[in-house]
Design a protein around this motif. Sequence first.
Motif, short mmCIF file in Angstrom:
data_model
loop_
_atom_site.label_atom_id
_atom_site.label_comp_id
_atom_site.label_asym_id
_atom_site.label_seq_id
_atom_site.Cartn_x
_atom_site.Cartn_y
_atom_site.Cartn_z
N LEU A 103 0.82 -1.21 0.00
CA LEU A 103 0.00 0.00 0.00
C LEU A 103 0.85 1.26 0.00
N VAL A 104 1.97 1.23 0.72
CA VAL A 104 2.87 2.39 0.71
C VAL A 104 3.44 2.61 -0.68
N GLY A 105 3.80 1.53 -1.38
CA GLY A 105 4.28 1.67 -2.75
C GLY A 105 3.24 2.28 -3.66
N ILE A 106 1.97 1.91 -3.47
CA ILE A 106 0.88 2.50 -4.26
C ILE A 106 0.77 3.99 -3.97
N VAL A 107 0.84 4.36 -2.70
CA VAL A 107 0.72 5.77 -2.33
C VAL A 107 1.87 6.59 -2.90
N ILE A 108 3.10 6.07 -2.80
CA ILE A 108 4.25 6.81 -3.33
C ILE A 108 4.11 7.00 -4.83
N ALA A 109 3.72 5.94 -5.56
CA ALA A 109 3.57 6.05 -7.01
C ALA A 109 2.47 7.04 -7.38
N PHE B 39 2.09 -1.93 -9.86
CA PHE B 39 0.66 -2.22 -10.03
C PHE B 39 -0.13 -0.94 -10.32
N LEU B 40 0.14 0.13 -9.56
CA LEU B 40 -0.57 1.38 -9.80
C LEU B 40 -0.17 1.99 -11.14
N SER B 41 1.12 1.91 -11.48
CA SER B 41 1.57 2.50 -12.74
C SER B 41 0.94 1.81 -13.94
N SER B 42 0.76 0.51 -13.84
CA SER B 42 0.13 -0.21 -14.96
C SER B 42 -1.34 0.17 -15.11
N LEU B 43 -1.96 0.61 -14.02
CA LEU B 43 -3.38 0.96 -14.08
C LEU B 43 -3.60 2.41 -14.49
N THR B 44 -2.78 3.33 -14.01
CA THR B 44 -3.06 4.76 -14.19
C THR B 44 -2.06 5.49 -15.07
N ILE C 261 2.21 2.48 -17.84
CA ILE C 261 3.51 1.80 -17.84
C ILE C 261 3.25 0.32 -17.56
N PRO C 262 3.57 -0.58 -18.48
CA PRO C 262 3.31 -2.00 -18.23
C PRO C 262 4.03 -2.48 -16.97
N PHE C 263 3.43 -3.48 -16.36
CA PHE C 263 3.92 -3.97 -15.07
C PHE C 263 5.37 -4.43 -15.16
N ARG D 288 3.60 14.75 -13.13
CA ARG D 288 2.80 15.00 -14.33
C ARG D 288 2.82 16.47 -14.72
N GLN D 289 3.00 17.36 -13.77
CA GLN D 289 3.05 18.80 -14.07
C GLN D 289 4.22 19.15 -14.99
N PHE D 290 5.26 18.31 -14.97
CA PHE D 290 6.44 18.56 -15.80
C PHE D 290 6.56 17.55 -16.94
#
Length: 372
Positions: free
Chosen positions: A175-181, A282-287, A290-292, A189-191
């Motif tokens: 869960l911490v990895g999801i929050v950091i990502a 996992f979060l990057s592949s969803l949002t 970026i493939p897993f 994303r702003q840059f």
Amino acid sequence: MRELTDFQIEASAQGEGAKLAFRGPMTVSSLGLADARLRSLDESIAAIDLSGVTRMDTVGAWTVWRLSRDNDAKIIGCSEEAQKLVDAIRKADSNDHSVTAHRLPLLERVPAHVGMVMAGLGQGALQVLGFLGQVILSAGTLLRHPSRFRGKALVHQMELVGVNALAIIGLMSFLVGIVIAQQGAVQLRQFGAEIYTVNLVGRLTLRELGVLMTAIMVAGRSGSAFAAQLGTMKLTEEVDAMRTIGVSPMEALVVPRIAATMIMMPLLGFYSAFLGIIGGAFLSSLTLGIPFFTFLARVQEVVPLHDVWVGLTKAPVFGLIVALAGCYQGMQVKNNAEEVGTRTTAAVVMAIFTVIVLDAFFAVFFTNIGWG
């Protein structure tokens, strides 16, 4: 047959109130019925005659003093022993001399309290160093005499500290990895630099958060258990019994716990960092699109190897701090069961605070040696 107290009321010739005359013993065993009758009197009592009283204890003296106080009556015919009891009750019941605790002014009280706290911290630090010295001596003794080392106790503590903690540490790290990502991606994303989320998650989990969050979790889970277990053994005198039969509590109880924590912390830290990276992937592949497996391959490219060594270097030190705090606080329990809870809380606070301070020190140290 038990002798009972009797009394009679005689009217005063001057009309200034009645005289209450007691006969017999005025003790706790004989005043039961008389006390109920005395509390229901409506007459105004001007004098209390004790010339017919054969014995008196503290309850009888308090009854006489209450009647005298409530009716403003004088006491007559009192023997010397009875007079001493009545005077003692009068002194104890008087509100003329209120007792208040001495309290320093605020400007003196605050510095005094701060000084006492600082002195206590200094004394506690010396005691912890002394306890660490005992642990080192016990470890040296076990190295010289390996047959005295309790391997089963070590394996049991490794199971409790490490294997049984895999589920909660894994869930927390994921869960911490999801929050950091997620939070990192929002800012990057702003840059237009969402791809650097891989760098953020990989380096942060392997270098800092993996081992730090694991140490905090182990402190709350295993460090508190060490303090509670050893504290309870101190209260039930099991530790004293071990000393009596010639078994060193440091060798049998403390060293296996510290060794198990130091061994399992690097493994748990690496496991935590790995699941944190899995959560970020996992979060990057969803949002982020970026493939897993591309995320995982990118981590190998952007995270330097020394970040892994930084985390693995800090892990056994953090394990030593957590186990040392729990065992030290547990062995300090002396008086009652309430102190077990107090020492358990102190063990968790002490371990977490020290781990965070040491993590800051390690961050500066590794940056200065070029591993930043």
